[in-house]
Design a protein around this motif. Structure first.
Motif, PDB file in Angstrom:
ATOM      1  N   ALA A 100       0.856  -1.188   0.000  1.00 30.18           N
ATOM      2  CA  ALA A 100       0.000   0.000   0.000  1.00 30.18           C
ATOM      3  C   ALA A 100       0.889   1.234   0.000  1.00 30.18           C
ATOM      4  CB  ALA A 100      -0.922   0.013   1.223  1.00 30.18           C
ATOM      5  N   VAL A 101       0.400   2.316  -0.617  1.00 27.01           N
ATOM      6  CA  VAL A 101       1.143   3.568  -0.728  1.00 27.01           C
ATOM      7  C   VAL A 101       0.342   4.674  -0.059  1.00 27.01           C
ATOM      8  CG1 VAL A 101       2.147   5.275  -2.300  1.00 27.01           C
ATOM      9  CG2 VAL A 101       2.206   2.844  -2.897  1.00 27.01           C
ATOM     10  N   ASN A 102       0.944   5.304   0.938  1.00 25.63           N
ATOM     11  CA  ASN A 102       0.283   6.385   1.672  1.00 25.63           C
ATOM     12  C   ASN A 102       1.092   7.664   1.505  1.00 25.63           C
ATOM     13  OD1 ASN A 102      -1.502   7.699   3.478  1.00 25.63           O
ATOM     14  ND2 ASN A 102      -0.068   7.382   5.145  1.00 25.63           N
ATOM     15  N   VAL A 103       0.492   8.675   0.886  1.00 33.77           N
ATOM     16  CA  VAL A 103       1.123   9.987   0.761  1.00 33.77           C
ATOM     17  C   VAL A 103       0.312  10.927   1.639  1.00 33.77           C
ATOM     18  CG1 VAL A 103       1.892  11.819  -0.781  1.00 33.77           C
ATOM     19  CG2 VAL A 103       1.847   9.452  -1.580  1.00 33.77           C
ATOM     20  N   ASP A 104       0.842  11.185   2.840  1.00 32.18           N
ATOM     21  CA  ASP A 104       0.070  11.850   3.896  1.00 32.18           C
ATOM     22  C   ASP A 104       0.611  13.247   4.134  1.00 32.18           C
ATOM     23  OD1 ASP A 104      -0.828  10.900   7.328  1.00 32.18           O
ATOM     24  OD2 ASP A 104      -1.437  12.567   6.053  1.00 32.18           O
ATOM     25  N   PRO A 105      -0.154  14.288   3.769  1.00 33.34           N
ATOM     26  CA  PRO A 105       0.353  15.656   3.940  1.00 33.34           C
ATOM     27  C   PRO A 105       0.144  16.229   5.338  1.00 33.34           C
ATOM     28  CG  PRO A 105      -1.791  15.738   2.895  1.00 33.34           C
ATOM     29  CD  PRO A 105      -1.459  14.271   3.101  1.00 33.34           C
ATOM     30  N   VAL A 106      -0.532  15.508   6.218  1.00 28.80           N
ATOM     31  CA  VAL A 106      -0.877  16.051   7.535  1.00 28.80           C
ATOM     32  C   VAL A 106       0.209  15.694   8.543  1.00 28.80           C
ATOM     33  CG1 VAL A 106      -2.569  16.092   9.391  1.00 28.80           C
ATOM     34  CG2 VAL A 106      -3.332  15.879   7.019  1.00 28.80           C
ATOM     35  N   TRP A 145       4.329  -2.741  15.606  1.00 27.86           N
ATOM     36  CA  TRP A 145       3.564  -3.761  14.907  1.00 27.86           C
ATOM     37  C   TRP A 145       3.127  -3.241  13.549  1.00 27.86           C
ATOM     38  CZ3 TRP A 145       4.281  -8.057  17.407  1.00 27.86           C
ATOM     39  CH2 TRP A 145       4.395  -8.043  18.789  1.00 27.86           C
ATOM     40  N   ALA A 146       3.066  -4.131  12.588  1.00 26.38           N
ATOM     41  CA  ALA A 146       2.651  -3.766  11.235  1.00 26.38           C
ATOM     42  C   ALA A 146       1.151  -3.966  11.072  1.00 26.38           C
ATOM     43  CB  ALA A 146       3.400  -4.615  10.208  1.00 26.38           C
ATOM     44  N   ILE A 147       0.496  -3.025  10.391  1.00 24.58           N
ATOM     45  CA  ILE A 147      -0.925  -3.170  10.075  1.00 24.58           C
ATOM     46  C   ILE A 147      -1.095  -3.876   8.730  1.00 24.58           C
ATOM     47  CG2 ILE A 147      -3.054  -1.922   9.556  1.00 24.58           C
ATOM     48  CD1 ILE A 147      -2.172   0.248  11.464  1.00 24.58           C
ATOM     49  N   TRP A 148      -0.305  -3.437   7.728  1.00 25.97           N
ATOM     50  CA  TRP A 148      -0.377  -4.019   6.388  1.00 25.97           C
ATOM     51  C   TRP A 148       0.891  -4.818   6.123  1.00 25.97           C
ATOM     52  CZ3 TRP A 148      -5.064  -3.519   4.421  1.00 25.97           C
ATOM     53  CH2 TRP A 148      -5.840  -2.445   4.845  1.00 25.97           C
ATOM     54  N   PRO A 149       0.872  -5.740   5.183  1.00 28.83           N
ATOM     55  CA  PRO A 149       2.103  -6.476   4.863  1.00 28.83           C
ATOM     56  C   PRO A 149       3.270  -5.542   4.522  1.00 28.83           C
ATOM     57  CG  PRO A 149       0.220  -7.574   3.863  1.00 28.83           C
ATOM     58  CD  PRO A 149      -0.296  -6.288   4.437  1.00 28.83           C
ATOM     59  N   ALA A 150       2.989  -4.531   3.676  1.00 19.13           N
ATOM     60  CA  ALA A 150       4.029  -3.551   3.338  1.00 19.13           C
ATOM     61  C   ALA A 150       3.369  -2.199   3.104  1.00 19.13           C
ATOM     62  CB  ALA A 150       4.798  -3.980   2.093  1.00 19.13           C
ATOM     63  N   LEU A 151       3.880  -1.169   3.759  1.00 21.22           N
ATOM     64  CA  LEU A 151       3.344   0.182   3.608  1.00 21.22           C
ATOM     65  C   LEU A 151       4.472   1.126   3.221  1.00 21.22           C
ATOM     66  CD1 LEU A 151       0.980   2.190   3.887  1.00 21.22           C
ATOM     67  CD2 LEU A 151       1.662   2.504   6.285  1.00 21.22           C
ATOM     68  N   TRP A 152       4.314   1.750   2.064  1.00 21.13           N
ATOM     69  CA  TRP A 152       5.238   2.777   1.594  1.00 21.13           C
ATOM     70  C   TRP A 152       4.642   4.121   2.012  1.00 21.13           C
ATOM     71  CZ3 TRP A 152       9.510   1.224  -1.542  1.00 21.13           C
ATOM     72  CH2 TRP A 152       9.503  -0.124  -1.922  1.00 21.13           C
ATOM     73  N   ASP A 153       5.297   4.770   2.952  1.00 16.75           N
ATOM     74  CA  ASP A 153       4.727   5.958   3.591  1.00 16.75           C
ATOM     75  C   ASP A 153       5.550   7.185   3.189  1.00 16.75           C
ATOM     76  OD1 ASP A 153       2.910   7.234   5.181  1.00 16.75           O
ATOM     77  OD2 ASP A 153       3.702   6.522   7.076  1.00 16.75           O
ATOM     78  N   PHE A 154       4.894   8.185   2.598  1.00 20.62           N
ATOM     79  CA  PHE A 154       5.577   9.399   2.147  1.00 20.62           C
ATOM     80  C   PHE A 154       4.938  10.621   2.804  1.00 20.62           C
ATOM     81  CE2 PHE A 154       5.882   6.275  -1.267  1.00 20.62           C
ATOM     82  CZ  PHE A 154       7.243   6.268  -1.537  1.00 20.62           C
ATOM     83  N   SER A 155       5.763  11.621   3.093  1.00 15.85           N
ATOM     84  CA  SER A 155       5.242  12.870   3.639  1.00 15.85           C
ATOM     85  C   SER A 155       6.064  14.023   3.083  1.00 15.85           C
ATOM     86  CB  SER A 155       5.278  12.871   5.174  1.00 15.85           C
ATOM     87  OG  SER A 155       6.608  12.722   5.639  1.00 15.85           O
ATOM     88  N   TRP A 156       5.427  15.204   3.069  1.00 13.55           N
ATOM     89  CA  TRP A 156       6.066  16.417   2.568  1.00 13.55           C
ATOM     90  C   TRP A 156       6.211  17.390   3.728  1.00 13.55           C
ATOM     91  CZ3 TRP A 156       7.672  16.771  -2.478  1.00 13.55           C
ATOM     92  CH2 TRP A 156       7.164  15.817  -3.362  1.00 13.55           C
ATOM     93  N   PRO A 157       7.382  17.469   4.357  1.00 16.43           N
ATOM     94  CA  PRO A 157       7.557  18.433   5.443  1.00 16.43           C
ATOM     95  C   PRO A 157       7.372  19.862   4.944  1.00 16.43           C
ATOM     96  CG  PRO A 157       9.376  16.853   5.371  1.00 16.43           C
ATOM     97  CD  PRO A 157       8.594  16.668   4.121  1.00 16.43           C
ATOM     98  N   THR A 158       7.031  20.766   5.868  1.00 17.69           N
ATOM     99  CA  THR A 158       6.902  22.178   5.500  1.00 17.69           C
ATOM    100  C   THR A 158       8.215  22.699   4.944  1.00 17.69           C
ATOM    101  OG1 THR A 158       5.281  22.458   7.271  1.00 17.69           O
ATOM    102  CG2 THR A 158       6.246  24.457   6.354  1.00 17.69           C
TER     103      THR A 158
END
Length: 395
Positions: A314-320, A340-353
């Motif tokens: 799963a791919v999460n692009v979270d701006p918050v 602990w992991a929720i999903w098998p694999a999570l690609w997590d991206f964020s954009w700092p200020t």
């Protein structure tokens, strides 16, 4: 008063009960420099929790109901070990879905909050923290918090969701015949590693950050579509998950509660030859899924003959990025790695200020061996850099 749980809340409780671990604990930690009024902080949370009853409710998996306001506000405790504070399992049938901690050493303090995902997502945790800062700043000055408007209730949303009838025909057509590949781990992990999260930082820098933004402008797509395409190329899977926020109205943007859904995106397959077409096809697949985002994930799964997980990645692009403002102090967020992991694999991206794009890959030890992570990271970087090459772009 009782209210039915939302579909996502019920899914979380079932998933956590099956796993038998606190996989939905969401930790928040802040370093604070300056004077802190601990009593005002405790009273501030009580005021915020009365404003948002989801924070003082208990949750009954056997009945699928929330008992609104049945819990007492949590104490502000001084944890001996912060690691235990983050990982202690909630007894949601008896206690509120939030715990608070504060330790102090002179003018240096650590403030921690652990929110169970059943009561909040990253957007609504940001609302909670903003309200907490507002209430604390009033109380520290000897005033009662004065809320300008009544907060909308998450349970009104849950009621409306349960009353709705969903058309799942689009999902049934889109997912016909699709099965996820098996997990790549050949041997099961040791029992004490099962379900644990292995996390690695993606080495993204200025070149990647500027390149993603430039390419998104050139292609007239979101930066999320560029990153999603790179992950899809790396994992070469028929379906990749996409978390989405269900906050399309002003009222929903003010609700504390998990207003989110997980969408399976059917990804383009075949050898990539044209960057522009590949990105556009991924962007269109994402947009098509988002147009049908109001169908709960459990209903999407029910459209398939075989039940179970549809995707590994799963791919999460979270701006918050939740922030806390307390008058007279300097507050710095401190990341807390998941246990602990929720999903098998999570690609997590964020954009700092300020600064570069940040990316992390978190995988479950039950599905991936730690030694398999470097190949995934290297593959992602190669895919992203191929997309960002400045040579010929043809449509």
């Amino acid at each position: 008063m009782t209210h039915p749980l939302s579909d996502m809340q019920e899914s979380m409780l079932v998933h956590e009960a099956i796993e038998g671990r606190p996989i939905y604990n969401a930790p928040l930690c802040f370093d604070i420099e300056g004077d802190i009024d601990a009593d005002a902080l405790r009273r501030a949370f009580e005021s915020v929790a009365r404003r948002h009853p989801i924070l003082l409710s208990t949750y009954q998996l056997d009945t699928g109901l929330a008992l609104v306001g049945a819990a007492t506000p949590p104490d502000l405790v001084a944890p001996q070990r912060w690691a235990d504070f983050w990982t202690q399992q909630f007894d949601l049938a008896r206690e509120p879905p939030v715990r608070l901690g504060l330790t102090s050493d002179g003018d240096h303090h650590t403030f921690g909050m652990c929110v169970h995902h059943v009561a909040g997502d990253s957007w609504s945790v940001d609302i909670l923290l903003r309200d907490l800062g507002t209430a604390y700043n009033a109380l520290a000055r000897g005033r009662e918090p004065g809320w300008p408007t009544e907060a909308p209730s998450f349970f009104d949303y849950a009621d409306a969701e349960r009353a709705q009838r969903y058309d799942t025909s689009w999902w049934s057509r889109s997912l016909a015949g699709i099965e996820p590949p098996p997990g790549p781990r050949a041997d099961p992990p040791p029992e004490d590693e099962r379900g644990r999260c292995h996390r690695v930082r993606l080495p993204l820098g200025t070149t990647h950050t500027q390149g993603v933004r430039r390419l998104a402008r050139t292609m007239r797509v979101s930066p999320a579509a560029i990153l999603f395409t790179a992950v899809s190329m790396t994992v070469d899977a028929p379906v990749v998950g996409l978390p989405v926020v269900l906050r399309d109205t002003t009222t929903q943007q003010r609700i504390v509660g998990p207003l989110l859904n997980m969408l399976p995106v059917v990804t383009p397959q075949g050898a990539p030859t044209n960057r522009a077409k590949l990105i556009q096809r991924h962007a269109e697949a994402m947009e098509s899924a988002i147009q049908h985002k109001n169908v709960p994930y459990s209903r999407i799964l029910a459209t398939r003959p075989a039940s179970g997980q549809l995707f590994l990645h799963a791919v999460n692009v979270d701006p918050v990025i939740p922030r806390l403002g307390l008058a007279g102090t300097r507050v710095t967020p401190v990341p807390v790695p998941p246990v602990w992991a929720i999903w098998p694999a999570l690609w997590d991206f964020s954009w700092p200020t300020v600064g570069n794009l940040r990316g992390d890959l978190a995988v479950s030890a039950s599905d991936f061996a730690p030694e398999q992570l470097p190949a995934l990271v290297d593959g992602f970087l190669a895919s992203l850099e191929w997309l960002l090459e400045k040579d010929e772009w043809s449509g």
